[in-house]
Design a protein around this motif. Structure first.
Motif, PDB file in Angstrom:
ATOM      1  N   ILE A 160       0.838  -1.205   0.000  1.00 25.44           N
ATOM      2  CA  ILE A 160       0.000   0.000   0.000  1.00 25.44           C
ATOM      3  C   ILE A 160       0.869   1.251   0.000  1.00 25.44           C
ATOM      4  N   ASP A 161       1.877   1.271   0.870  1.00 23.21           N
ATOM      5  CA  ASP A 161       2.762   2.437   0.957  1.00 23.21           C
ATOM      6  C   ASP A 161       3.488   2.687  -0.357  1.00 23.21           C
ATOM      7  N   ALA A 162       3.924   1.604  -0.981  1.00 26.69           N
ATOM      8  CA  ALA A 162       4.665   1.734  -2.241  1.00 26.69           C
ATOM      9  C   ALA A 162       3.759   2.277  -3.348  1.00 26.69           C
ATOM     10  N   ARG A 163       2.534   1.775  -3.403  1.00 29.79           N
ATOM     11  CA  ARG A 163       1.611   2.226  -4.449  1.00 29.79           C
ATOM     12  C   ARG A 163       1.224   3.688  -4.254  1.00 29.79           C
ATOM     13  N   ILE A 164       0.998   4.080  -2.998  1.00 33.22           N
ATOM     14  CA  ILE A 164       0.642   5.476  -2.730  1.00 33.22           C
ATOM     15  C   ILE A 164       1.795   6.398  -3.095  1.00 33.22           C
ATOM     16  N   ALA A 165       3.002   6.016  -2.748  1.00 34.10           N
ATOM     17  CA  ALA A 165       4.174   6.836  -3.069  1.00 34.10           C
ATOM     18  C   ALA A 165       4.322   6.986  -4.582  1.00 34.10           C
ATOM     19  N   GLN A 166       4.110   5.896  -5.298  1.00 28.99           N
ATOM     20  CA  GLN A 166       4.245   5.942  -6.751  1.00 28.99           C
ATOM     21  C   GLN A 166       3.163   6.828  -7.372  1.00 28.99           C
ATOM     22  N   ALA A 167       1.909   6.663  -6.940  1.00 27.87           N
ATOM     23  CA  ALA A 167       0.813   7.468  -7.492  1.00 27.87           C
ATOM     24  C   ALA A 167       0.981   8.944  -7.145  1.00 27.87           C
ATOM     25  N   ALA A 168       1.417   9.224  -5.915  1.00 32.22           N
ATOM     26  CA  ALA A 168       1.621  10.614  -5.498  1.00 32.22           C
ATOM     27  C   ALA A 168       2.706  11.285  -6.329  1.00 32.22           C
ATOM     28  N   ALA A 169       3.735  10.523  -6.690  1.00 31.32           N
ATOM     29  CA  ALA A 169       4.805  11.070  -7.525  1.00 31.32           C
ATOM     30  C   ALA A 169       4.295  11.374  -8.931  1.00 31.32           C
ATOM     31  N   VAL A 170       3.501  10.460  -9.481  1.00 28.61           N
ATOM     32  CA  VAL A 170       2.947  10.650 -10.822  1.00 28.61           C
ATOM     33  C   VAL A 170       2.083  11.907 -10.868  1.00 28.61           C
ATOM     34  N   LEU A 171       1.288  12.116  -9.817  1.00 29.06           N
ATOM     35  CA  LEU A 171       0.337  13.222  -9.774  1.00 29.06           C
ATOM     36  C   LEU A 171       0.892  14.478  -9.098  1.00 29.06           C
ATOM     37  N   GLU A 172       2.121  14.373  -8.602  1.00 29.37           N
ATOM     38  CA  GLU A 172       2.792  15.501  -7.945  1.00 29.37           C
ATOM     39  C   GLU A 172       1.979  16.022  -6.758  1.00 29.37           C
ATOM     40  N   ILE A 173       1.568  15.097  -5.895  1.00 28.90           N
ATOM     41  CA  ILE A 173       0.825  15.481  -4.684  1.00 28.90           C
ATOM     42  C   ILE A 173       1.516  14.932  -3.433  1.00 28.90           C
ATOM     43  N   GLU A 174       2.824  14.677  -3.516  1.00 28.53           N
ATOM     44  CA  GLU A 174       3.546  14.138  -2.354  1.00 28.53           C
ATOM     45  C   GLU A 174       3.380  15.029  -1.126  1.00 28.53           C
TER      46      GLU A 174
END
Length: 341
Positions: free
Chosen positions: A85-99
């Motif tokens: 879950i943590d890995a997927r959220i980090a990846q999606a947040a990076a793609v969408l620039e919402i880290e």
């Protein structure tokens, strides 16, 4: 549809496009037919087992949860391991620039940021198909344009197909590989954006796709062979590149895009019209006018046009680019012919 293809369902309100999207998602039950994804029938499966992810028009975020918790919610219910879950959220947040937004709640964010979170919540599911229901309709004009760019970039970063519902033809023409035009719960035409624009299947598509809309003028076919020739109500005759033999008998409508009707110099042009409205767009000017028989037509002129309200102007019609629609509304379009237009 093919892998990673972007399809837009385009149509007016009430045309059935959102209902069709909800049927694919499993939120509505179809009266007939099947829904097949990647060779597997999914309409009999629970929505959570269909391998699709939906982004709703109103975002549907949980207001009491942070961004991170919103994105993790569905994965936890699916019993995905926490490290995954943590890995997927980090990846999606990076793609969408919402880290930097992960620990905020929706109320602390702008509409555009909430839209990204809704998209991120879909991305973390790693679906085979994304479903977007009017994803930009709640955004103001400037933000809608920026988010449209982000969606165009997103499609290159995700390994999934996308279906988007919209009533905004600019969104469909800009983003989609193919457009499904709908009206009255029926599919009117499926095709690439410019195919639909240049070869509309019927008079509804001709009117709906294009801004401003295509002008449709009642016309009568002039007897003869070869390229069809039509006579308008004001007596103007236009020669098209449409094969006369392919047309059924009966009345027709002549279809003209604004770019194929030009304001002509004094004494030139096929017909005369009275100017009803002048719309100055900088690089071009749209001239809305009325022919002598009362029919309205839209033409183009140069950006620095001197035309003004109430003027009488001559119009030059490009018959080679004209369309004809028969009494059933079916479209007929220019063919490559040996005869001169």
């Amino acid at each position: 549809m093919s892998d990673r293809e972007f399809i837009a369902f385009l149509g007016p309100s009430g045309s059935g496009k959102s209902t069709l999207l909800r049927i694919i998602a499993g939120l509505e039950i179809a009266d007939a037919g099947e829904v097949v994804l990647d060779g597997r029938r999914i309409d009999q499966l629970h929505p959570g087992a269909r391998d699709v992810a939906m982004v709703f028009q109103a975002y549907a975020l949980y207001p009491h949860m942070t961004v991170r918790e919103n994105m993790a919610f569905g994965l936890r219910n699916a019993r995905v391991p926490q490290n995954e879950i943590d890995a997927r959220i980090a990846q999606a947040a990076a793609v969408l620039e919402i880290e930097s937004q992960l620990d905020k709640k929706p109320a602390q964010m702008s509409g555009g940021q909430r839209q990204r979170v809704a998209i991120g919540r879909a991305i973390v599911k790693h679906p085979k198909l994304f479903l977007f229901d009017e994803p930009l309709s709640n955004l103001d004009a400037a933000l809608r344009t920026r988010t449209r760019v982000e969606l165009a970039q997103l499609r290159r970063r995700v390994d999934a197909a996308i279906i988007m519902v919209t009533h905004d033809q600019a969104e469909a023409m800009t983003l989609a590989d193919r457009i499904v035009v709908m009206n009255d719960r029926r599919i009117q035409q499926i095709g690439a954006p410019m195919d639909i624009y240049t070869r509309p299947a019927n008079s509804f598509v001709a009117r709906f796709v294009g801004s401003p809309a295509m002008t449709l003028l009642p016309a009568a076919l002039v007897p003869g062979e070869g390229p069809a020739r039509v006579r308008l109500g004001d007596g103007t005759e236009v020669t098209t590149r449409i094969d006369r033999a392919a047309l059924p008998s009966g009345p027709v409508e002549l279809g003209l895009r604004p770019e194929h009707v030009r304001v002509a110099a004094s004494g030139e042009g096929a017909c005369e019209a009275e100017v009803l409205l002048v719309e100055r767009l900088g690089d071009r000017t749209l001239v809305y006018a009325k022919l002598s028989d009362g029919q309205e037509i839209t033409a183009e002129d140069a950006g620095l046009s001197a035309v003004k309200l109430g003027d009488r102007v001559r119009l030059r019609i490009d018959g080679a680019a004209a369309h004809l629609f028969d009494c059933n509304g079916d479209g007929h379009h220019a063919q490559v012919m040996d005869s001169a237009a």
